[in-house]
Every structure is written in structure tokens, then in C-alpha cells.
Design a protein around this motif. Sequence first.
Motif, PDB file in Angstrom:
ATOM      1  N   GLU A   8      32.502  44.824  33.048  1.00 39.40           N
ATOM      2  CA  GLU A   8      32.203  43.759  34.009  1.00 39.40           C
ATOM      3  C   GLU A   8      33.479  43.047  34.439  1.00 39.40           C
ATOM      4  OE1 GLU A   8      27.725  42.214  32.909  1.00 39.40           O
ATOM      5  OE2 GLU A   8      29.355  41.730  31.509  1.00 39.40           O
ATOM      6  N   ARG A   9      34.378  42.804  33.491  1.00 34.91           N
ATOM      7  CA  ARG A   9      35.647  42.155  33.838  1.00 34.91           C
ATOM      8  C   ARG A   9      36.428  42.995  34.835  1.00 34.91           C
ATOM      9  NH1 ARG A   9      36.086  41.559  28.008  1.00 34.91           N
ATOM     10  NH2 ARG A   9      35.167  39.542  27.457  1.00 34.91           N
ATOM     11  N   GLU A  10      36.511  44.289  34.571  1.00 36.65           N
ATOM     12  CA  GLU A  10      37.287  45.163  35.444  1.00 36.65           C
ATOM     13  C   GLU A  10      36.713  45.203  36.859  1.00 36.65           C
ATOM     14  OE1 GLU A  10      40.163  46.314  34.852  1.00 36.65           O
ATOM     15  OE2 GLU A  10      40.091  45.536  32.812  1.00 36.65           O
ATOM     16  N   LYS A  11      35.387  45.199  36.976  1.00 35.88           N
ATOM     17  CA  LYS A  11      34.761  45.234  38.296  1.00 35.88           C
ATOM     18  C   LYS A  11      35.102  43.974  39.092  1.00 35.88           C
ATOM     19  CE  LYS A  11      30.805  48.227  37.241  1.00 35.88           C
ATOM     20  NZ  LYS A  11      29.321  48.302  37.125  1.00 35.88           N
ATOM     21  N   ILE A  12      35.112  42.838  38.410  1.00 34.76           N
ATOM     22  CA  ILE A  12      35.435  41.581  39.096  1.00 34.76           C
ATOM     23  C   ILE A  12      36.923  41.536  39.433  1.00 34.76           C
ATOM     24  CG2 ILE A  12      35.423  39.066  38.937  1.00 34.76           C
ATOM     25  CD1 ILE A  12      33.065  39.351  36.966  1.00 34.76           C
ATOM     26  N   PHE A  13      37.756  41.931  38.482  1.00 38.50           N
ATOM     27  CA  PHE A  13      39.203  41.967  38.736  1.00 38.50           C
ATOM     28  C   PHE A  13      39.521  42.850  39.943  1.00 38.50           C
ATOM     29  CE2 PHE A  13      40.356  40.625  34.221  1.00 38.50           C
ATOM     30  CZ  PHE A  13      40.976  39.450  34.625  1.00 38.50           C
ATOM     31  N   ASP A  14      38.781  43.937  40.082  1.00 47.12           N
ATOM     32  CA  ASP A  14      39.048  44.871  41.183  1.00 47.12           C
ATOM     33  C   ASP A  14      38.744  44.269  42.552  1.00 47.12           C
ATOM     34  OD1 ASP A  14      39.960  46.862  39.534  1.00 47.12           O
ATOM     35  OD2 ASP A  14      38.042  47.911  39.393  1.00 47.12           O
ATOM     36  N   THR A  15      37.992  43.169  42.600  1.00 48.79           N
ATOM     37  CA  THR A  15      37.700  42.510  43.876  1.00 48.79           C
ATOM     38  C   THR A  15      38.717  41.419  44.196  1.00 48.79           C
ATOM     39  OG1 THR A  15      36.274  40.777  42.920  1.00 48.79           O
ATOM     40  CG2 THR A  15      35.238  42.901  43.464  1.00 48.79           C
ATOM     41  N   MET A  16      39.665  41.207  43.292  1.00 51.40           N
ATOM     42  CA  MET A  16      40.632  40.124  43.449  1.00 51.40           C
ATOM     43  C   MET A  16      41.987  40.638  43.902  1.00 51.40           C
ATOM     44  SD  MET A  16      39.890  37.770  40.090  1.00 51.40           S
ATOM     45  CE  MET A  16      38.531  36.606  40.081  1.00 51.40           C
ATOM     46  N   THR A  17      42.775  39.737  44.440  1.00 53.77           N
ATOM     47  CA  THR A  17      44.149  40.078  44.805  1.00 53.77           C
ATOM     48  C   THR A  17      45.035  39.978  43.567  1.00 53.77           C
ATOM     49  OG1 THR A  17      44.786  37.798  45.313  1.00 53.77           O
ATOM     50  CG2 THR A  17      43.767  39.092  47.094  1.00 53.77           C
ATOM     51  N   ASP A  18      46.217  40.574  43.641  1.00 54.21           N
ATOM     52  CA  ASP A  18      47.160  40.482  42.530  1.00 54.21           C
ATOM     53  C   ASP A  18      47.530  39.032  42.250  1.00 54.21           C
ATOM     54  OD1 ASP A  18      47.113  43.204  42.290  1.00 54.21           O
ATOM     55  OD2 ASP A  18      49.005  43.549  43.324  1.00 54.21           O
ATOM     56  N   PHE A  19      47.664  38.236  43.308  1.00 51.90           N
ATOM     57  CA  PHE A  19      48.025  36.829  43.128  1.00 51.90           C
ATOM     58  C   PHE A  19      46.935  36.073  42.379  1.00 51.90           C
ATOM     59  CE2 PHE A  19      48.021  32.388  44.743  1.00 51.90           C
ATOM     60  CZ  PHE A  19      49.223  31.988  44.171  1.00 51.90           C
ATOM     61  N   GLN A  20      45.677  36.317  42.715  1.00 46.20           N
ATOM     62  CA  GLN A  20      44.574  35.659  42.020  1.00 46.20           C
ATOM     63  C   GLN A  20      44.562  36.031  40.540  1.00 46.20           C
ATOM     64  OE1 GLN A  20      41.373  37.037  44.616  1.00 46.20           O
ATOM     65  NE2 GLN A  20      40.970  34.929  45.250  1.00 46.20           N
ATOM     66  N   ILE A  21      44.793  37.307  40.256  1.00 46.32           N
ATOM     67  CA  ILE A  21      44.816  37.764  38.866  1.00 46.32           C
ATOM     68  C   ILE A  21      45.960  37.104  38.104  1.00 46.32           C
ATOM     69  CG2 ILE A  21      45.152  39.764  37.356  1.00 46.32           C
ATOM     70  CD1 ILE A  21      43.808  41.450  39.589  1.00 46.32           C
ATOM     71  N   ASP A  22      47.128  37.023  38.743  1.00 48.94           N
ATOM     72  CA  ASP A  22      48.284  36.390  38.096  1.00 48.94           C
ATOM     73  C   ASP A  22      48.006  34.930  37.770  1.00 48.94           C
ATOM     74  OD1 ASP A  22      49.767  38.689  38.156  1.00 48.94           O
ATOM     75  OD2 ASP A  22      50.860  38.182  39.985  1.00 48.94           O
ATOM     76  N   VAL A  23      47.371  34.213  38.691  1.00 49.96           N
ATOM     77  CA  VAL A  23      47.058  32.798  38.457  1.00 49.96           C
ATOM     78  C   VAL A  23      46.130  32.656  37.259  1.00 49.96           C
ATOM     79  CG1 VAL A  23      45.815  30.792  39.382  1.00 49.96           C
ATOM     80  CG2 VAL A  23      47.444  32.026  40.826  1.00 49.96           C
ATOM     81  N   ILE A  24      45.090  33.471  37.202  1.00 48.05           N
ATOM     82  CA  ILE A  24      44.153  33.400  36.081  1.00 48.05           C
ATOM     83  C   ILE A  24      44.869  33.671  34.766  1.00 48.05           C
ATOM     84  CG2 ILE A  24      42.148  34.486  34.977  1.00 48.05           C
ATOM     85  CD1 ILE A  24      41.038  35.005  37.771  1.00 48.05           C
ATOM     86  N   MET A  25      45.604  34.771  34.717  1.00 48.46           N
ATOM     87  CA  MET A  25      46.227  35.161  33.456  1.00 48.46           C
ATOM     88  C   MET A  25      47.309  34.175  33.022  1.00 48.46           C
ATOM     89  SD  MET A  25      44.248  37.506  32.805  1.00 48.46           S
ATOM     90  CE  MET A  25      44.909  37.459  31.140  1.00 48.46           C
ATOM     91  N   ASN A  26      48.101  33.682  33.969  1.00 47.35           N
ATOM     92  CA  ASN A  26      49.163  32.740  33.612  1.00 47.35           C
ATOM     93  C   ASN A  26      48.603  31.485  32.966  1.00 47.35           C
ATOM     94  OD1 ASN A  26      51.181  34.412  34.559  1.00 47.35           O
ATOM     95  ND2 ASN A  26      51.306  33.438  36.557  1.00 47.35           N
ATOM     96  N   HIS A  27      47.523  30.954  33.529  1.00 48.16           N
ATOM     97  CA  HIS A  27      46.990  29.700  33.006  1.00 48.16           C
ATOM     98  C   HIS A  27      46.095  29.924  31.789  1.00 48.16           C
ATOM     99  CE1 HIS A  27      48.813  27.121  35.961  1.00 48.16           C
ATOM    100  NE2 HIS A  27      48.467  27.978  36.904  1.00 48.16           N
ATOM    101  N   VAL A  28      45.457  31.079  31.696  1.00 47.29           N
ATOM    102  CA  VAL A  28      44.718  31.405  30.474  1.00 47.29           C
ATOM    103  C   VAL A  28      45.690  31.527  29.309  1.00 47.29           C
ATOM    104  CG1 VAL A  28      43.469  33.247  29.278  1.00 47.29           C
ATOM    105  CG2 VAL A  28      42.698  32.483  31.526  1.00 47.29           C
ATOM    106  N   MET A  29      46.801  32.235  29.529  1.00 43.69           N
ATOM    107  CA  MET A  29      47.782  32.408  28.459  1.00 43.69           C
ATOM    108  C   MET A  29      48.420  31.077  28.057  1.00 43.69           C
ATOM    109  SD  MET A  29      47.573  35.397  27.540  1.00 43.69           S
ATOM    110  CE  MET A  29      46.593  36.718  28.190  1.00 43.69           C
ATOM    111  N   TYR A  30      48.671  30.226  29.029  1.00 44.29           N
ATOM    112  CA  TYR A  30      49.253  28.911  28.729  1.00 44.29           C
ATOM    113  C   TYR A  30      48.301  28.114  27.840  1.00 44.29           C
ATOM    114  CZ  TYR A  30      51.322  24.300  29.424  1.00 44.29           C
ATOM    115  OH  TYR A  30      51.897  23.055  29.213  1.00 44.29           O
ATOM    116  N   ARG A  31      47.022  28.186  28.173  1.00 46.04           N
ATOM    117  CA  ARG A  31      46.030  27.430  27.402  1.00 46.04           C
ATOM    118  C   ARG A  31      45.891  27.978  25.990  1.00 46.04           C
ATOM    119  NH1 ARG A  31      40.041  25.875  29.749  1.00 46.04           N
ATOM    120  NH2 ARG A  31      39.232  24.858  27.880  1.00 46.04           N
ATOM    121  N   VAL A  32      45.853  29.292  25.858  1.00 47.82           N
ATOM    122  CA  VAL A  32      45.745  29.910  24.532  1.00 47.82           C
ATOM    123  C   VAL A  32      46.978  29.588  23.702  1.00 47.82           C
ATOM    124  CG1 VAL A  32      45.693  32.098  23.294  1.00 47.82           C
ATOM    125  CG2 VAL A  32      44.214  31.762  25.272  1.00 47.82           C
ATOM    126  N   LYS A  33      48.148  29.712  24.312  1.00 54.54           N
ATOM    127  CA  LYS A  33      49.387  29.408  23.596  1.00 54.54           C
ATOM    128  C   LYS A  33      49.401  27.955  23.144  1.00 54.54           C
ATOM    129  CE  LYS A  33      54.361  28.940  24.200  1.00 54.54           C
ATOM    130  NZ  LYS A  33      55.506  28.994  25.145  1.00 54.54           N
TER     131      LYS A  33
END
Length: 224
Positions: free
Chosen positions: A9-34
Motif C-alpha cells: 500500500e505504501r509503494e502504491k501511494i508513493f508511486d503517485t507522488m513526485t520525488d519532491f513530495q517523497i523527499d519532504v515526507i522522508m526528511n521530516h519523518v527522519m527528523y522526528r524519529v531522530k
Amino acid sequence: MINVLSSEEREKIFDTMTDFQIDVIMNHVMYRVKSELLTASFWKGIHWELLGVNYDRFYRKKLNQRKYKPSLYCECGRSLKYQYVVKSKETGEILELGKECFTQRTGIPERIAEEIYNSRNKINIFQDEILSAYKFRKRFPIELYNEIHLNKVDDKGSPYYNKKILDFKKANLPLFHRDQDKLENDLIEYKVRKRQLKRLLGVNFEVEYTENYVYLIKYMENRI
């Protein structure tokens, strides 16, 4: 309530997003986890500092299905889905490690290493919150943001918080629920204090006033 998604399910949703959108999600998710890992009590007495948590969302895809070649590796040469970057407080040595090498190379007890490694569950939870909302066509709350920005309420946020909001705005992504709640609550508080100011000044209240007067009331209340 946050929907927990499957890998497919994650991959299907990611595939509908732009690279920039994915980068924003991952950057801030990682910041929060860290940030959460750094505040954990088990770091006391450990001679290593956590510098980063990295995640390769394409890790399980076959090479011919990936947009990119593997980008995360352990010091032992293995490609990784989750990578932990640590720095020795004694020597300054920086290591990029997977779960198997984490304890061996750092000497961090296995129990603690497991807790750190389990941060992958939080990565999934945080990103699933955004992905689930995006799947159901929720996007950035632009009307709420515009009202807040127009009244300069956003001037009161921290530099990181303001950057995060702007990043999500540029990517047109729904916000984490805590960030959405903060925006709404800040605006409500602003409007309440604006009404208080109007009652206080009466006929002297002008439409063209600065937002600092609204926060002056809060300061006066705290002093009293």
C-alpha cells in the motif's frame, strides 16, 4: 486514528507522488524519529552520538523496478533499508551501520541496539499518517495557512517548525495531525486575544493594528 499500511500500500501511494513530495515526507519523518531517539534515556553513559536515521523506501523492489540504485550501505558493504549513522564521542569516528553490525562495531548493548533499531516502526507510523491522508485526497490546508500568515501568527513558531510548514505547503501535502492542531489552536488563540484587545481599547481600537498588541495582552496576563 492512523491507518497502518502494508508495504504494498505504501509503494502504491508513493508511486503517485513526485520525488519532491517523497523527499519532504522522508526528511521530516527522519527528523522526528531522530529527535525522539536522541531524547531517549538509554543514551546516557553510551559513548556514541546518533547523527542520523536513513531509510531506503525502494529497498524491497527488484533492481529493474527501482528508480535509483541502492543508496544506503553498511560499513560491511551490505545494502540497507534502514541505516543508522553514529559518531564516537571519544575518537570522532563516524559509522554508517545496519542492525547486524550496530552492536558489534559500537559495543552498544544488544537490548539498546534493538530499541534503536525498532525506530523503523515509528518511521512507518509517521509516514503512514501522511500517506493515508494523501490517499484520501487530503492536501495542505492552504486557507488556514493563508489566514495565519496574513495575521503574522506564524512569526511565533520555531525556525524548524516554520520550515516544515513551508516544505509541506510547497509539496501540497497534508500535515501531521499535531502540526495541523497547532496551526488551528494558534489561530484560535490569536482571535481570542484580538477580541480581548478590542474590548480593552473600545472606540480607540483600529483595524490597522499590529499583531504584537495581541501578544501584549498575553504578556500582561502572565505578569499579573
